[in-house]
Design an enzyme around this catalytic site. Structure first.
Site, PDB file in Angstrom:
ATOM      1  CG  ASP A 100      -0.268  -0.136   2.603  1.00  0.00           C
ATOM      2  OD1 ASP A 100       1.194   0.142   2.727  1.00  0.00           O
ATOM      3  OD2 ASP A 100      -0.943  -0.788   3.388  1.00  0.00           O
ATOM      4  CG  HIS A 125      10.410   4.018  12.255  1.00  0.00           C
ATOM      5  ND1 HIS A 125      10.274   5.053  11.420  1.00  0.00           N
ATOM      6  CD2 HIS A 125       9.681   3.057  11.630  1.00  0.00           C
ATOM      7  CE1 HIS A 125       9.824   4.577  10.181  1.00  0.00           C
ATOM      8  NE2 HIS A 125       9.438   3.271  10.234  1.00  0.00           N
ATOM      9  CD  GLU A 185       1.084   4.225   4.829  1.00  0.00           C
ATOM     10  OE1 GLU A 185       2.392   4.345   4.560  1.00  0.00           O
ATOM     11  OE2 GLU A 185       0.256   5.132   5.557  1.00  0.00           O
ATOM     12  CD  GLU A 194       0.050  -6.954   3.043  1.00  0.00           C
ATOM     13  OE1 GLU A 194       0.789  -7.606   3.652  1.00  0.00           O
ATOM     14  OE2 GLU A 194       0.223  -5.483   2.823  1.00  0.00           O
ATOM     15  CG  HIS A 254       6.468   2.920  12.248  1.00  0.00           C
ATOM     16  ND1 HIS A 254       6.007   1.659  12.985  1.00  0.00           N
ATOM     17  CD2 HIS A 254       5.956   3.113  11.194  1.00  0.00           C
ATOM     18  CE1 HIS A 254       5.620   1.137  11.999  1.00  0.00           C
ATOM     19  NE2 HIS A 254       5.493   1.872  10.853  1.00  0.00           N
ATOM     20  NE  ARG A 257       3.425  10.148   6.794  1.00  0.00           N
ATOM     21  CZ  ARG A 257       3.653   8.947   6.201  1.00  0.00           C
ATOM     22  NH1 ARG A 257       2.893   8.027   6.042  1.00  0.00           N
ATOM     23  NH2 ARG A 257       4.633   9.154   5.168  1.00  0.00           N
TER      24      ARG A 257
END
Length: 356
Positions: free
Chosen positions: A95, A232, A131, A117, A199, A201
């Site tokens: 994605d 990260h 995503e 996926e 991590h 957003r």
């Protein structure tokens, strides 16, 4: 003559397409591999770990750019390779902007696009960002959709995708996990360790502050447990975590990003995982690890349905309550992984090869 372009650009994508590449080599298929370079140095290190070199590295992140500029670079550079190689099919996974960009090229140039996926969804187009938008838009350009589970297949059917174009194949990350466990002879056990990653957003800022507060309290209350916080690469995440834990207890250990093999070794030893990572949610059942999920919603509801994961968001009380509920369980859990048993790549290429 058919020629497949296998396109990836980030570390998770590489791990999930590598089983496809291994299987394509076994079958002597005519294919090329393209790394867009959406992740640069860390992805190159991962390729080196598995002695792999793509046919092309497009280095789209050579210049720091906005998402819009990054997407346009991906589209233009994939199109340049298309002119040179004349590939006739595209396989891509997931994605990211790499997947979305590859699907745009495939649609505009009328090349069949195969989405690995496929069908993952949340109810909010902004979470995760970007995503969720990428995967919804990619679906429009996809010829065959390879979903990891029945839930993801049903998501596509509800959006009007024809069932004959959807195949449940499991997730190729389980192929990769089984490969590493076997190759490295890794033993699954349960030590007094907890693994933490954060991590997303949507967690940066106030949410991460609350997550950090919960971890600090848990570490202080449980000095006999080592809390491994896997850092990260995102500089905004790193800075906030550093500021949050300036005066942290000694049993919180901050680790630089691990390569995939070392990451699997660590996950195989921990008692519990606290994370907002999608990939870890998929791997955890095969490693018999319970996951406290630092999100309000997951596009992988199967991990909750199989009792391997619990959603807590960034709520301090929920994080702590579920930590104490799970940490007391000294038995090795035995979960049936809803994301497959390690033969996804075989299933996917069988379908593509037999397609008319």
């Amino acid at each position: 003559m058919k020629k497949i372009a296998i396109i990836y650009g980030t570390r998770p994508e590489f791990l999930k397409v590598l089983p496809i590449i291994f299987e394509a080599k076994k079958r002597n298929l005519n294919f090329i591999t393209i790394n867009t370079g959406q992740h640069s140095n860390l992805l190159n290190e991962l390729e080196n770990l598995f002695d792999f070199k793509p046919d092309y590295n497009l280095k789209v992140q050579d210049v720091i750019s906005s998402n819009s500029e990054l997407l346009s670079n991906i589209i233009l550079r994939i199109n340049d390779i298309l002119k040179k190689e004349n590939f006739t099919q595209i396989i891509s996974q997931g994605d990211t902007l790499t997947v979305y960009g590859a699907s745009i090229v495939s649609f505009l140039e009328k090349i069949p696009f195969y989405h690995i996926e496929a069908g993952l969804r949340t109810s909010n187009i902004n979470e995760p960002f970007p995503e969720e938008y990428n995967r919804r838009a990619t679906t429009l350009a996809t010829k065959l959709h390879f979903t990891p589970t029945l839930n993801s297949k049903n998501n596509l059917i509800n959006e009007g995708i024809l069932e004959k174009n959807i195949f449940i194949t499991g997730n190729t990350i389980i192929d990769m996990l089984h490969y590493v466990l076997k190759k490295e002879k890794i033993k699954i056990e349960k030590k007094n360790y907890v693994l933490i990653t954060a991590h997303r957003r949507e967690n940066i800022g106030e949410n991460l502050e609350k997550i950090g507060c919960a971890i600090k309290e848990l570490a202080s209350e449980n000095p006999n447990i080592i809390f491994y916080w896997l850092m990260h690469p995102n500089p905004n995440v790193r800075l906030q975590v550093k500021n949050l834990f300036e005066n942290s207890t000694q049993n919180i250990k901050f680790l630089e990003p691990l390569n995939y093999i070392e990451n699997v070794k660590l996950m195989s030893k921990v008692n519990l995982i606290i994370t907002d990572s999608g990939g870890i949610q998929e791997e955890a059942p095969s490693l018999n690890k319970k996951v406290i999920i630092l999100r309000e919603e997951t596009e992988r509801p199967e991990v909750v349905e199989c009792n391997c994961g619990v959603l807590v968001g960034s709520d301090i009380n929920k994080i702590k309550k579920n930590f104490y509920k799970e940490i007391k369980d000294e038995n090795i859990n035995l979960f049936s992984n809803p994301f497959g048993n390690g033969d996804s790549a075989i299933k996917i290429l069988d379908i593509i090869e037999n397609e008319n």
